[in-house]
Structures are given as structure tokens and as C-alpha cells.
Design an enzyme around this catalytic site. Structure first.
Site, PDB file in Angstrom:
ATOM      1  N   GLU A 431       0.829  -1.223   0.000  1.00 20.16           N
ATOM      2  CA  GLU A 431       0.000   0.000   0.000  1.00 20.16           C
ATOM      3  C   GLU A 431       0.860   1.269   0.000  1.00 20.16           C
ATOM      4  O   GLU A 431       0.564   2.249   0.670  1.00 20.16           O
ATOM      5  CB  GLU A 431      -0.993  -0.022   1.164  1.00 20.16           C
ATOM      6  CG  GLU A 431      -2.049  -1.094   0.918  1.00 20.16           C
ATOM      7  CD  GLU A 431      -3.183  -1.129   1.916  1.00 20.16           C
ATOM      8  OE1 GLU A 431      -3.445  -0.094   2.555  1.00 20.16           O
ATOM      9  OE2 GLU A 431      -3.797  -2.185   2.035  1.00 20.16           O
TER      10      GLU A 431
HETATM   11  C1  FAD Z   1       1.682  -9.699   1.065  1.00 16.74           C
HETATM   12  C2  FAD Z   1       1.464  -8.752  -0.056  1.00 16.74           C
HETATM   13  C3  FAD Z   1       0.185  -8.339  -0.378  1.00 16.74           C
HETATM   14  C4  FAD Z   1      -0.043  -7.473  -1.432  1.00 16.74           C
HETATM   15  N1  FAD Z   1      -1.324  -7.176  -1.793  1.00 16.74           N
HETATM   16  C5  FAD Z   1      -1.550  -6.501  -2.937  1.00 16.74           C
HETATM   17  C6  FAD Z   1      -2.867  -6.329  -3.447  1.00 16.74           C
HETATM   18  O1  FAD Z   1      -3.838  -6.780  -2.835  1.00 16.74           O
HETATM   19  N2  FAD Z   1      -3.034  -5.689  -4.606  1.00 16.74           N
HETATM   20  C7  FAD Z   1      -1.999  -5.188  -5.302  1.00 16.74           C
HETATM   21  O2  FAD Z   1      -2.222  -4.610  -6.358  1.00 16.74           O
HETATM   22  N3  FAD Z   1      -0.731  -5.298  -4.847  1.00 16.74           N
HETATM   23  C8  FAD Z   1      -0.487  -5.958  -3.689  1.00 16.74           C
HETATM   24  N4  FAD Z   1       0.796  -6.128  -3.247  1.00 16.74           N
HETATM   25  C9  FAD Z   1       1.886  -5.482  -3.946  1.00 16.74           C
HETATM   26  C10 FAD Z   1       2.502  -4.342  -3.163  1.00 16.74           C
HETATM   27  O3  FAD Z   1       1.648  -3.244  -3.115  1.00 16.74           O
HETATM   28  C11 FAD Z   1       3.873  -4.034  -3.789  1.00 16.74           C
HETATM   29  O4  FAD Z   1       4.738  -5.026  -3.327  1.00 16.74           O
HETATM   30  C12 FAD Z   1       4.376  -2.670  -3.473  1.00 16.74           C
HETATM   31  O5  FAD Z   1       3.641  -1.721  -4.152  1.00 16.74           O
HETATM   32  C13 FAD Z   1       5.845  -2.502  -3.835  1.00 16.74           C
HETATM   33  O6  FAD Z   1       6.088  -2.904  -5.147  1.00 16.74           O
HETATM   34  P1  FAD Z   1       7.235  -3.954  -5.489  1.00 16.74           P
HETATM   35  O7  FAD Z   1       7.157  -5.054  -4.504  1.00 16.74           O
HETATM   36  O8  FAD Z   1       7.144  -4.279  -6.892  1.00 16.74           O
HETATM   37  O9  FAD Z   1       8.571  -3.174  -5.199  1.00 16.74           O
HETATM   38  P2  FAD Z   1       9.358  -2.233  -6.210  1.00 16.74           P
HETATM   39  O10 FAD Z   1       8.483  -1.189  -6.737  1.00 16.74           O
HETATM   40  O11 FAD Z   1      10.049  -3.106  -7.212  1.00 16.74           O
HETATM   41  O12 FAD Z   1      10.409  -1.565  -5.256  1.00 16.74           O
HETATM   42  C14 FAD Z   1      11.556  -2.251  -4.726  1.00 16.74           C
HETATM   43  C15 FAD Z   1      12.207  -1.346  -3.691  1.00 16.74           C
HETATM   44  O13 FAD Z   1      12.579  -0.105  -4.305  1.00 16.74           O
HETATM   45  C16 FAD Z   1      11.966   0.980  -3.624  1.00 16.74           C
HETATM   46  N5  FAD Z   1      11.598   2.014  -4.585  1.00 16.74           N
HETATM   47  C17 FAD Z   1      10.839   1.888  -5.703  1.00 16.74           C
HETATM   48  N6  FAD Z   1      10.710   3.079  -6.314  1.00 16.74           N
HETATM   49  C18 FAD Z   1      11.391   3.981  -5.588  1.00 16.74           C
HETATM   50  C19 FAD Z   1      11.628   5.373  -5.700  1.00 16.74           C
HETATM   51  N7  FAD Z   1      11.123   6.100  -6.696  1.00 16.74           N
HETATM   52  N8  FAD Z   1      12.390   5.976  -4.748  1.00 16.74           N
HETATM   53  C20 FAD Z   1      12.880   5.252  -3.713  1.00 16.74           C
HETATM   54  N9  FAD Z   1      12.698   3.936  -3.568  1.00 16.74           N
HETATM   55  C21 FAD Z   1      11.954   3.308  -4.482  1.00 16.74           C
HETATM   56  C22 FAD Z   1      10.760   0.385  -2.949  1.00 16.74           C
HETATM   57  O14 FAD Z   1      10.370   1.133  -1.820  1.00 16.74           O
HETATM   58  C23 FAD Z   1      11.276  -0.975  -2.552  1.00 16.74           C
HETATM   59  O15 FAD Z   1      12.010  -0.860  -1.358  1.00 16.74           O
HETATM   60  C24 FAD Z   1       1.043  -6.976  -2.171  1.00 16.74           C
HETATM   61  C25 FAD Z   1       2.325  -7.373  -1.843  1.00 16.74           C
HETATM   62  C26 FAD Z   1       2.555  -8.256  -0.810  1.00 16.74           C
HETATM   63  C27 FAD Z   1       3.948  -8.708  -0.533  1.00 16.74           C
END
Ligand code: FAD
Lengths: 646, 67
Positions: A431
């Protein structure tokens, strides 16, 4: 109410009597018309007191309804076996059913659509309570209501959509929110899933892969974010669709397993040629991200609520264990380092609950755009929740690292501190990760200026509009700048409704009974003096118990001088009298030097100016005193050192 | 700072507490004399917060200066 869906996991429907006891909800005000929220104001140097004073409170009938529900929920939660959820890594069917019977799937859904109409405040309280029992249950309910179908529908759905879907959602048709894809997480604007309109425009055809769909494995309804290509008659862009989870072409490939939240039904879902009727578009084409982000504004408050619950549970365990566990002849809670941890957990939990309550009520009042509040609350709560969990594990020592099941198997109390920690970890990621929250918060901090000056910078705006923009921007800055340097608090009558300000410590001490008569005489006259309106009392704080250290006074002094000058002009005084005490003299002198011509008279009471203003005689005096005092400390040290050498 | 003070064309009232260890009367008087237009007053039997020890005397002194 629509007929029960065959796919619903919950056969029970809430009875109509339970919905009739609910009060009718207030109409939702137009969010876009909401005035500026408090953190935005703070960025601009304004503290909008109206946000917390009078402190918002739930209306009486809403409160009665909410409290009654919470009592029912509490007694139900006592029957939920959290250990079983962890052991089996799933929430048992009877829990789904029990929650549905209570109306938990429609806590926030308005009464006229079959929900409980609790509002954010009581919804938050319910999540906090659930957070003390099992985080997976909290995630199930919040993924359904905070980000799942109900919230976007209430925000942006048509009346038909609300009538068709909200009653289903309220009674247990679980929903999921499908935004994230294998290639897109934090940057959803690049999402790849597509929604192509059919030739006759009656349907969209959806294709794509969605990852980490919380509730996706068991959901009956999905909100899917997909991109509509731009074409004739279609503005295109990322759009939100209501999709029946049993529609042909939808496959849940697997159920994902995680470090924590082991009970959630989180899937990898693919959509292949999924046909969705045109009526299932939420809002308009291209509004998908806006809807998703608006949904998250209030939706994000679920996380602080669940963290507050985890904090309460942690505090209970910490207190009990640190009393029961004795090491070095004392309960471990009496060892300072452990006591600090307990205090941290207690204080932070208190603050978490306060933040959750205030933001919840602000959301309910609907008079403010709360996106910054929600982002601040989400960031802070998730970070603090994790620290609380970590400290709890530490307080429990080896038992903190051991699973509840293992403890139970050895005949000890089954306390899952490690589980709490694992469950809390995800809050910093989903989120909107902490990193993204910080970006969002910081961006808002500069945004006020960008918005005011926006049209001036935009090259596409024509000259007439630019002039208009210039006029309004200068108005903005004309109002903003004085507020920044001389806030409302600097004006003598600003906070009159709160009565007399607490006197500074020195006066407070004088106010004590034994000095009563003296003090009131002094305060009375002082009041008379300050009514001259030309006299500014400076740094009376510099006395007594909370002595302002000189350093602190001097490092801020440079700015304060300018603030003071701004205050003078703000008050419309041609020349002003200054009275300064103790360390405050440094400020007064600097003002005198810099703005001498605007100073009428200067009163220095027992001044202790900075070094550069200190008379030599005083330095000499200090030096003399220092040389007269027997130097006991250094000589003792010397002796000890030489003793040791020997 | 000292030279700047020496040119300050503003009436200054400096009040010292007789028993104030932070700025005792003698250095306080010297300090007051740095200002070209200064008045100096010592509140007898008073410490660093003279309005506490002699509220009336202290406030009267200030009021007289400001009137
Ligand atoms: C248990 C679980 C439940 C979830 N439920 C849902 C759901 O119901 N619906 C849904 O749509 N999604 C869901 N998600 C997805 C979740 O919202 C994403 O994991 C989250 O948005 C982060 O995206 P990512 O994991 O791809 O990380 P990435 O975007 O790949 O980021 C990797 C790292 O880089 C950092 N980062 C990225 N961009 C920047 C920036 N511009 N500046 C600084 N740091 C940055 C991030 O903070 C993170 O630390 C869920 C995930 C999990 C693990």
C-alpha cells in the site's frame, strides 16, 4: 439485496433487523471541494487549529451504533483461534462465516447498500481490535474494504453499480484489488494489463498478469486496473474495472506464501481474453490511477489501525513477561534497558491510537482531503509497528525468537512474538512502501508553491492567464510569507478563547501558594504592562527549571531577530519597546544592533548575553571565582591516575 | 558587538538582582555603562529572577522607565 452468489464462502446473510438499527449515514461531501489539510498548512507555516479543536467526535447515534458493534466483535474474536490460522496457514471457513454474520465485510459500506455504515473511525477501531488477535484476518478485511471493491465504488461508482455490488460485498462476497504486476510495483503508471474495447463498444477484453492479489484466491469480485488503448471515441488510459472472479479466462495460478500474514489468500492471477461489460468500468477511462490513489487515501488508514492493535497486544505481553521473568534477582522489567523498551511500546502505542482516531474522524467528517494525514500515518505507523515488534521479541529474549507452537509444545504459554514481528514487516512495503510515502509527503511539502506558481511556469498558458496567475500567486505569497515569519501565535489575541496562556516556568513557580500574594501583584502589573501593546516580553523562559541553554538560544537567535522584526511590522508598530530577560538579552541586543532605529526602549533584566556581548568585568569575575574554588575534581583525578600507575 | 552597543541610540534600562550570581551588581553596572543612554537599577535581595523576589519594586522600576 442481490441473491447470494454461489461462489460466496459465506452462506449466512446478515438479517435485515441488524441493518435497521443502523443510523443513516451522512451524505458524502464533495472531496474535491475539501479545504486544505493540516500537514499542508504546516508546510506553509500555518497550524490549522480547527483540525483538532474542537476535537472531532463521533455523533452520538453513530457512537452508540459503533460501540455496540465493537462489543459484539470483541466477544466474537475471543472465539477465533489465531494459532490455528498460523498453523494451517489459512483462515478457517467458520471464521469467514462468523465475520460475515457480524457484518464485518460491510463495516464501511453505507446502510442503504446493506452495510453497517460504521464510518472510518469505528472501522479503524474494529481493525485495531482484530489486529490484537490476528493480522491475517485484519488483512483479509482491509484488502476487501479499504482497497477492494467497496471503497472505489462508494467513491466513484454509479448508482447502478453501487446497488448491484455493494450489498454483495457487504454480506461476504469478498473482493480483491488487482493493480500490481510482475513488472510494476511502486510505479503503477507503467502497468501492462490491457482492456481493449470490442468493436460494438459493449465490452472490454482484458489481458494481463496480476501479482500478489490479496484475497485474490477466494475473491468473488475483483477490481482490475488495466490500460485502455487510445482510439476514436476512447480517451484511453489506465482504468478500473469490476470483474466477476469466475469469469472465463481468469486463472489463479498459485497461492503465494510469505514471511508473515500466513493466513492470507494471496494469488498470482492471469487474465486472458476476459470479457467485461462496458457498464463495469468504474468512473471514466483514464481515471483508474486516480481512483486507485483516492481509494488508498482512506484505505491506507487500515495499516495504522492494525499497527495500533499490534502495539496494544505487544504492550500486554511486554508488561506480563517483564513482571514474570526474573533475572539477577529482579523482574526483567526493573532493569532499566528493558523498562525503556516497555515505555517505548506504551508511549508509541498511545500515539498510534491517537493518530488512528484523529485521522479516522477527519475522514468521517469529510471536510478535509486527508491524503497527507493518511500518508504520514501509514509511514509512521508501519515503521513504529515494526520497531515495537522488534522490541517485544527482545524483551521476550529467546522465547521471543521461538514460535508459539514450540513454546506450547514445551508446556509454556504460547506467545507468538516472532509471528507478530513477521506479520508487521509487510506494512512497510505494501500500500505504498515507506520510500514511496516519504517521496509523496516531501512532494506535497513543495507542491503548495508549485501550485501557486504553476501557471506562471507553464509555457502553454497564454499571457492573459499568466497575468491572472501572477496576481493570484502574489496574493498567495502575500498571505503566506507573513504567516511563515510571524504566525498566528505571535499575535497577542490569537488564542484568547483558550484563556490565559500557561505562565512561563519562572512565573509558574512564583504562582505557587507560598508566593501567592507576591505573584498576583506581579502578574497583575505585568498584565498592565503588556497591555501597552508596545512591550514584547522576551525569553522569560530563560529562567528557572527549564533554563534555555545559551547555545540553544544563540543558534536560533539569528532567525529570531528577523522574525522579531517581521512581527514588529506585522503588528504595525513604528517603533517598539523590548523587554528581555537572561539569555533573551542576546536576541534583544542583536535586534538593537540590526534594527536599532525601530527600537524605542530596551529593558534588560539580569541579562546573560552571549560571549561577544559579555563585559570583561564579568569574565574577570568568573575567572577569579574559578581560581579561588579549590580544584578538587582535577586533583582527585590526578591522584587516582598516579595511584594506578604505582 | 561592544562597539555596536556603544553607538546604540536607544534608552536602555538594565535591572540586576543584588544576589544574582549570573550577573552580580558590579559587572552589571559596568555592562550598563557600555550603553550611551542607560539607566541602571539593582533590586535588593533579589536573585536572577528579581520580579519573583520583589515583584512590586521590580515592576515599578520598569513602569517608571517606560512612562
Ligand atoms: C503480502 C502482499 C500483499 C499485497 N497485496 C496486494 C494487493 O492486494 N493488490 C496489489 O495490487 N498489490 C499488492 N501487493 C503489492 C505491493 O503493493 C507491492 O509489493 C508494493 O507496491 C511494492 O512494489 P514492489 O514489490 O514491486 O517493489 P518495487 O516497486 O520493485 O520496489 C523495490 C524497492 O525499491 C523501492 N523504490 C521503488 N521506487 C522507488 C523510488 N522512486 N524511490 C525510492 N525507492 C523506491 C521500494 O520502496 C522498494 O524498497 C502486495 C504485496 C505483498 C507482498
Amino acid at each position: 439485496m442481490s441473491p447470494p452468489s454461489p461462489r460466496s464462502r459465506c452462506s449466512h446473510r446478515r438479517t435485515s433487523t441488524s441493518s435497521s438499527r443502523a443510523p443513516s449515514p451522512r451524505p458524502r461531501a464533495n472531496r474535491s471541494g475539501a479545504s486544505r489539510a493540516s500537514p499542508r498548512g504546516l508546510y506553509l507555516g500555518q497550524f490549522d487549529l480547527s483540525l483538532i479543536h474542537p476535537h472531532p467526535r463521533p455523533e452520538p447515534e453513530r457512537r452508540e451504533h459503533g460501540e455496540k458493534f465493537l462489543a459484539e466483535l470483541e466477544s466474537y474474536l475471543r472465539t477465533v483461534d489465531s494459532a490455528r490460522i498460523e498453523r494451517e496457514a489459512r483462515i478457517p471457513d467458520e471464521v469467514f462465516q462468523g465475520l460475515a454474520e457480524l457484518g464485518c465485510f460491510g463495516m464501511k459500506i453505507p446502510v442503504e447498500y446493506g452495510g453497517l455504515g460504521l464510518g472510518q473511525y469505528y472501522y479503524n477501531h474494529a481493525l485495531t481490535m482484530i489486529g490484537t488477535v490476528n493480522a491475517s484476518v485484519g488483512a483479509l478485511l482491509s484488502a476487501h474494504q479499504s482497497v477492494g471493491l467497496p471503497e472505489p465504488l462508494v467513491l466513484a461508482g454509479t448508482e447502478d453499480q453501487k446497488r448491484q455490488y455493494l450489498p454483495r460485498c457487504a454480506t461476504g462476497a469478498i473482493s480483491a484489488f488487482l493493480l500490481t504486476e510482475p513488472e510494476v510495483g511502486s510505479d503503477p503508471a507503467r502497468l501492462r494489463a490491457t482492456a481493449v474495447p470490442t468493436e460494438d463498444d459493449s465490452e472490454y477484453v482484458l489481458d494481463g498478469t496480476k501479482l500478489w492479489t490479496t484475497n485474490g484466491v477466494v475473491a468473488e469480485l475483483l477490481v482490475v486496473m488495466a490500460r485502455v488503448p487510445k482510439s476514436d471515441g476512447h480517451r484511453g488510459g489506465i482504468s478500473a474495472f469490476i470483474v466477476e472472479a469466475d469469469a472465463p479466462g481468469i486463472t489463479v495460478h498459485r497461492r503465494n506464501a510469505f514471511m508473515g500474514l500466513r493466513g492470507i489468500e494471496n494469488g498470482l492471477t492471469s487474465l486472458r481474453n476476459v470479457r467485461v461489460p462496458r457498464e463495469n468500468l468504474i468512473g471514466r477511462e483514464g481515471e483508474g490511477l486516480k481512483i486507485a490513489l483516492t481509494t488508498l487515501n482512506a484505505g491506507r488508514l487500515a495499516i495504522p489501525a492494525i499497527c495500533a492493535g499490534a502495539g496494544k497486544w505487544s504492550l500486554k505481553i511486554a508488561r506480563e513477561w517483564s513482571n514474570a521473568r526474573v533475572q539477577w534477582g529482579r523482574p526483567v522489567g526493573e532493569h532499566a534497558a528493558v523498562a525503556h523498551k516497555i515505555a517505548f511500546i506504551a508511549a508509541t502505542t498511545f500515539a498510534l491510537e491517537a493518530v488512528v482516531d484523529l485521522s479516522g474522524m477527519l475522514a468521517d467528517e469529510d471536510r478535509k482531503d486527508i491524503r497527507i494525514e493518511a500518508a504520514l500515518a501509514k509511514l509512521w505507523a508501519s515503521e513504529m509497528g515494526w520497531r515495537i515488534g522488534d522490541e517485544l521479541v527482545q524483551i521476550r529474549g529467546g522465547r521471543g525468537f521461538e514460535t508459539a507452537a514450540s513454546l506450547a509444545a514445551r508446556g509454556e504459554r504460547a506467545v507468538g512474538a516472532e509471528q507478530a514481528l513477521r506479520d508487521l514487516r509487510i506494512n512497510r512495503i505494501f500500500e505504498g512502501s515507506s520510500e514511496i510515502m516519504r517521496l509523496l509527503i516531501a512532494r506535497e511539502a513543495v507542491d503548495a508553491h508549485l501550485k501557486a506558481a504553476g501557471d506562471l511556469i507553464d509555457p502553454h498558458v497564454d499571457l492573459a492567464d499568466k497575468l491572472k496567475a501572477a496576481a493570484s500567486a502574489s496574493g498567495f505569497y502575500a498571505r503566506w510569507l507573513p504567516q511563515l515569519v510571524a504566525g498566528k501565535g505571535d499575535l497577542p489575541t490569537s488564542y484568547d478563547e483558550f484563556g490565559a496562556l500557561a505562565p512561563p516556568p519562572a512565573l509558574r513557580r512564583a504562582h505557587q501558594p507560598q508566593a501567592g500574594a507576591k505573584a498576583s501583584a506581579y502578574l497583575g502589573d505585568l498584565g498592565g504592562l503588556s497591555q501597552r501593546r508596545t512591550l514584547q516580553l522576551l525569553d522569560l523562559r530563560g529562567t528557572g527549571d527549564s533554563q534555555t541553554p545559551m547555545d540553544a538560544a544563540s543558534y536560533r537567535v539569528d532567525r529570531q531577530v528577523d522574525d522579531l522584526e517581521a512581527l514588529r511590522s506585522h503588528l504595525g508598530l513604528e517603533r517598539m519597546d523590548l523587554l528581555a530577560h537572561s539569555a533573551g538579552a542576546a536576541l534583544a541586543l542583536l535586534y538593537a544592533v540590526r534594527y536599532g532605529d525601530r527600537l524605542r526602549r530596551l529593558v534588560l533584566v539580569c541579562p546573560t548575553p552571549r560571549d561577544d556581548g559579555m563585559p570583561h568585568s564579568k569574565r574577570r569575575l568568573l575567572a577569579r571565582r574559578a581560581s579561588r574554588t579549590p580544584q578538587r575534581r582535577p586533583s582527585t583525578t590526578r591522584r587516582t591516575r598516579s595511584n594506578r600507575k604505582r | 558587538m561592544r562597539s555596536a552597543i556603544a553607538h546604540l541610540d536607544v534608552p536602555v534600562l538594565l535591572i540586576a538582582g543584588e544576589l544574582d550570581v549570573a550577573l552580580p551588581p558590579r559587572p552589571a553596572a559596568a555592562y550598563a555603562s557600555l550603553f550611551p543612554r542607560s539607566e541602571f537599577a539593582v533590586v535588593p535581595n533579589a536573585g536572577h529572577s528579581p520580579w519573583q523576589d520583589d515583584p512590586r519594586g521590580c515592576v515599578d522600576t520598569i513602569a517608571r522607565f517606560l512612562d
